[in-house]
Design a protein around this motif. Structure first.
Motif, PDB file in Angstrom:
ATOM      1  N   VAL A  21      18.518 -11.679 -12.120  1.00  0.00           N
ATOM      2  CA  VAL A  21      17.312 -11.830 -11.299  1.00  0.00           C
ATOM      3  C   VAL A  21      16.342 -10.671 -11.557  1.00  0.00           C
ATOM      4  O   VAL A  21      15.138 -10.875 -11.716  1.00  0.00           O
ATOM      5  N   ASN A  25      12.773 -11.750 -13.129  1.00  0.00           N
ATOM      6  CA  ASN A  25      11.600 -11.608 -12.254  1.00  0.00           C
ATOM      7  C   ASN A  25      11.031 -10.192 -12.251  1.00  0.00           C
ATOM      8  O   ASN A  25      10.407  -9.772 -11.281  1.00  0.00           O
ATOM      9  N   GLY A 135      21.971 -15.292   0.749  1.00  0.00           N
ATOM     10  CA  GLY A 135      20.542 -15.135   0.497  1.00  0.00           C
ATOM     11  C   GLY A 135      19.653 -15.203   1.719  1.00  0.00           C
ATOM     12  O   GLY A 135      18.444 -14.954   1.616  1.00  0.00           O
ATOM     13  N   ILE A 136      20.209 -15.529   2.875  1.00  0.00           N
ATOM     14  CA  ILE A 136      19.383 -15.631   4.090  1.00  0.00           C
ATOM     15  C   ILE A 136      19.048 -14.226   4.583  1.00  0.00           C
ATOM     16  O   ILE A 136      19.956 -13.425   4.805  1.00  0.00           O
ATOM     17  N   PRO A 137      17.769 -13.912   4.768  1.00  0.00           N
ATOM     18  CA  PRO A 137      17.430 -12.544   5.212  1.00  0.00           C
ATOM     19  C   PRO A 137      17.662 -12.352   6.707  1.00  0.00           C
ATOM     20  O   PRO A 137      16.746 -12.008   7.456  1.00  0.00           O
ATOM     21  N   GLU A 304      23.021 -15.995  -7.581  1.00  0.00           N
ATOM     22  CA  GLU A 304      21.611 -15.650  -7.399  1.00  0.00           C
ATOM     23  C   GLU A 304      21.172 -15.578  -5.934  1.00  0.00           C
ATOM     24  O   GLU A 304      20.365 -14.715  -5.596  1.00  0.00           O
ATOM     25  N   PRO A 305      21.673 -16.456  -5.047  1.00  0.00           N
ATOM     26  CA  PRO A 305      21.309 -16.264  -3.631  1.00  0.00           C
ATOM     27  C   PRO A 305      21.733 -14.884  -3.124  1.00  0.00           C
ATOM     28  O   PRO A 305      20.960 -14.208  -2.438  1.00  0.00           O
ATOM     29  N   ALA A 307      22.296 -12.242  -4.966  1.00  0.00           N
ATOM     30  CA  ALA A 307      21.453 -11.279  -5.690  1.00  0.00           C
ATOM     31  C   ALA A 307      20.074 -11.180  -5.056  1.00  0.00           C
ATOM     32  O   ALA A 307      19.462 -10.107  -5.039  1.00  0.00           O
ATOM     33  N   SER A 308      19.573 -12.299  -4.519  1.00  0.00           N
ATOM     34  CA  SER A 308      18.265 -12.280  -3.854  1.00  0.00           C
ATOM     35  C   SER A 308      18.237 -11.227  -2.746  1.00  0.00           C
ATOM     36  O   SER A 308      17.267 -10.478  -2.588  1.00  0.00           O
ATOM     37  N   VAL A 311      18.568  -7.580  -4.273  1.00  0.00           N
ATOM     38  CA  VAL A 311      17.307  -7.099  -4.853  1.00  0.00           C
ATOM     39  C   VAL A 311      16.268  -6.821  -3.756  1.00  0.00           C
ATOM     40  O   VAL A 311      15.504  -5.864  -3.849  1.00  0.00           O
ATOM     41  N   ALA A 312      16.263  -7.635  -2.698  1.00  0.00           N
ATOM     42  CA  ALA A 312      15.351  -7.356  -1.577  1.00  0.00           C
ATOM     43  C   ALA A 312      15.652  -5.979  -0.994  1.00  0.00           C
ATOM     44  O   ALA A 312      14.737  -5.208  -0.675  1.00  0.00           O
ATOM     45  N   VAL A 315      14.256  -3.373  -3.286  1.00  0.00           N
ATOM     46  CA  VAL A 315      12.802  -3.202  -3.105  1.00  0.00           C
ATOM     47  C   VAL A 315      12.534  -2.370  -1.853  1.00  0.00           C
ATOM     48  O   VAL A 315      11.723  -1.433  -1.868  1.00  0.00           O
TER      49      VAL A 315
ATOM     50  N   THR B 147      11.716 -10.782  -1.681  1.00  0.00           N
ATOM     51  CA  THR B 147      10.984 -10.093  -2.748  1.00  0.00           C
ATOM     52  C   THR B 147      11.600 -10.243  -4.126  1.00  0.00           C
ATOM     53  O   THR B 147      10.944  -9.967  -5.130  1.00  0.00           O
ATOM     54  N   VAL B 291      17.059 -17.547  -4.642  1.00  0.00           N
ATOM     55  CA  VAL B 291      17.768 -17.860  -3.394  1.00  0.00           C
ATOM     56  C   VAL B 291      17.908 -19.357  -3.177  1.00  0.00           C
ATOM     57  O   VAL B 291      18.772 -19.796  -2.404  1.00  0.00           O
TER      58      VAL B 291
END
Lengths: 438, 438
Positions: A21, A25, A135-137, A304-305, A307-308, A311-312, A315, B147, B291
């Motif tokens: 990811v 991206n 992946g849910i924030p 990837e979820p 990883a989302s 990575v958030a 950031v 992000t 995600v």
């Protein structure tokens, strides 16, 4: 601005996803973060397997100390899982003044208090969005999005494996064992599925959400945990006929007597949005006193979820690492000196409603005995259904839905009912939540 | 630490809610924010009405300049609504070096670019979580939680009034006019409901989400807007029979040709979770490349839900106001110098699927004419249903569901079909989205 250097501990499913990811991206992420976030090193067990991730300026090592002791690395991402050596590595990274991002729910639920205290003392951040619901924030929503609220309760479908099994059992009328095998074949369940199906994984995540929601320390050892392995297709079917669906829920609720912290199969009204979350998906319902109910839905696992979320966090840390620690969001949402010592309520003191299934002899007076026991213990009945006995059978199933009552009374009632000569075998007890009020 | 002083512009529904929540949850909020957040002044139109909020250290004025020029006030909360004088007051507050929190979707959607540029130049924050979907922390999810992702599309039920009307029309089989009156009686619709039912309010919110999702400037004037006032109960019923539900959706999608930005009634599969969001509730589905799909659900309006977002912004600003502006989350999620100039796609170039309803003479050859027109324009048919004519009627309803096609071709097809002598009246055209892929 110069790039932020990230070191990975572990390059398995989530580690590989994170690298993928970040690389795919890179432009998008840099446009958001204001500087490049690049992985410069990864510590792995098997260097051969990791070679497929080879890339410019990216080193692979088998020694995790190469990462946590590396002066060029700003943020350590811990994706080893489990307690050891993950905990040692995280503590070492903190000691070395590095920020940490982790997806390790067991580590945070069991040792979060110690880890956050060390991070606080060192002025570094430990971020763990990926530890709860993939992946849910949801950590961000709880820690930052709902800060206006007194959180009343949180109820979540936070184990995809269990939710997949329950969805399949209901849709196909299959047994637990059949669906578990199918889930293992599809890669949704591990060879040893205990952590997922017995509610332990969910209890890790629930412990973290409870701490953040109510501003209490992590208290995983006080969580009540009951899995789905004993659920039968009959109970799923009967629940459905009564307008309910059975989900493995993690529930944490503030009460004046203490905080409920419990994972167990739960009947919830089929018309609720969260009852319709099927397959491996996750969803968390949060009740705040100002906002009311909000729900967060998405993939709770996967490369990837997850990883989302990793990575958030990268950031966020990239934005905040030069800021004064006082400007940062506290690890547990509440300032470390403002945590509460509200106790965790023992399961016997929890108040909820119940689905009870009893197998009784089809003869006069049985119901009077049972309802008499319930009445004496102050347990009031919301609905009672008697299932017709099958041809040639003398035993019938009786389903009782109770109003809200205290668990210890239900335990006592069940013991007494099981002692009746007209009752055969064990009473099946599944908790029931309406999820619409306190 | 000394308290943060907040000045309110407006003390109506949301202003009153904000004051109530800040006061009721003061202890809880201070435990999170690390310092007290207190409202010291409010500018109101009617001082008599505001007296019920009287409290210690809280001044009421009719002059908004008393707030925006007040050196003791750190954060100005704009809850006036509309463009003037809200815009002047916000710009003045920024000019005076104050941070701003606003719930004003029209202001941000139309003048956000100018406001954010001024805030950027002054080093202050303008926060607007409450401007989109009331209490749902969707701005935070999009700006910070996702992000890692290239956002592919966002689809939301972001107008509670319209969703209430559509839910009631479907459940009760009532007409639009009947339900609108009911909504007005319940306070869910304004006396002049145009903004809500014609999709303008939704377009404001969608514009803001689109800018944040894709890193483009606010371009409200390029949004396509179509409301629900022409929907009939028949179409809602027919959609249901075909397995779809009609929702007023705000949809924004990145395509290589440009960004779609459109609000219109939309058929979506009834089995999707978002199709089951009923009444005044809001929900936003966001598709990210890493995600996958995540969804955010909650109350989209109301005093305390909206206040929940206003206060969350106040906590964020309180945490970050002494931080270096470079540490803060950019207003539009992307760094101001990294915005993209991707164009907004004109509606005629949008590609989607369609529900078409035609009223035709029940005679041989009609279908051949219609399908011929569609075929010539490259529009392929996914399903076609002919409704039996009612006793004594010679006209029948034909429903056609198309595969994905470009809007301008559908427009051309509709014009040609309406020109056929065997077709009576206008063709009803409602767009259809599967919401499961690109």
């Amino acid at each position: 601005m110069k790039p932020i250097n990230v070191g990975l501990l572990g390059l398995g499913t989530v580690g590989g996803g994170t690298l993928t990811v970040l690389r795919r991206n890179q432009v998008e992420i840099t446009r958001r973060a204001g500087r490049e976030i690049r992985v410069t090193m990864a510590a792995v067990r098997d260097i051969e397997k990791a070679k497929k991730y080879a890339g410019d300026g990216f080193k692979i090592t088998t020694n995790p100390f190469d990462v946590v002791d590396n002066p060029d690395i700003d943020i350590v991402v811990e994706l080893i899982g489990g307690i050891e050596p993950a905990k040692d590595m995280v503590m070492m990274a903190i000691e070395n003044g590095k920020h940490v991002v982790t997806a390790n729910k067991a580590l945070i639920a069991k040792h979060g208090n110690e880890i956050f205290a060390a991070a606080q003392a060192k002025g570094v951040m430990v971020s763990f969005e990926a530890a709860v619901a993939g992946g849910i924030p949801i950590i961000k929503a709880l820690r930052e999005g709902l800060t206006a609220n007194r959180i009343e309760w949180i109820a979540g479908i936070i184990n995809g494996t269990s939710n997949f099994i329950l969805s399949e059992m209901r849709e196909k009328g299959s047994s637990f064992e059949e669906v578990l095998k199918e889930a293992q074949r599809l890669g949704y369940a591990e060879a040893d599925p205990t952590f997922d199906i017995e509610g332990i994984d969910a209890a890790h995540k629930l412990t973290i959400m409870s701490a953040i929601g109510f501003g209490v320390p992590m208290q995983f050892d006080k969580a009540y945990t009951e899995g789905i392995s004993k659920l039968t297709r009959e109970d799923i079917q009967y629940a459905e006929e009564l307008g309910y669906r059975i989900k493995l829920l993690g529930i944490t609720r503030w009460t004046p007597e203490g905080i409920e912290l419990r994972v167990h199969p739960t009947l919830i009204p089929a018309k609720r949005l969260i009852a319709n979350v099927e397959g491996v998906m996750n969803a968390i319902l949060v009740k705040g006193d100002a906002v009311g109910a909000t729900m967060y839905y998405g993939a709770g696992a996967g490369a990837e979820p997850t990883a989302s979320s990793v990575v958030a966090d990268l950031v966020d840390v990239t934005r905040m690492h030069t800021a004064d620690p006082g400007n940062r969001v506290p690890h547990l949402a509440f300032q470390p000196d403002a945590l509460s010592d509200d106790p965790i309520l023992p399961m016997s003191e929890v108040r909820t409603a119940y689905y009870l299934r009893l197998c009784v002899l089809d003869k006069t007076g049985v119901l009077a005995e049972i309802t008499g026991i319930l009445a004496k213990l102050g347990i009031s009945i919301d609905a009672m259904v008697q299932k017709e006995p099958r041809e040639g059978e003398t035993l019938v199933n009786i389903i009782i839905l109770t109003h809200i009552t205290v668990e210890k009374n239900v335990n006592e009632a069940i013991a007494k009912i099981e002692g009746l000569s007209s009752v055969s075998g064990k009473v099946t007890r599944i908790r029931l939540e309406e999820l619409n009020k306190n």
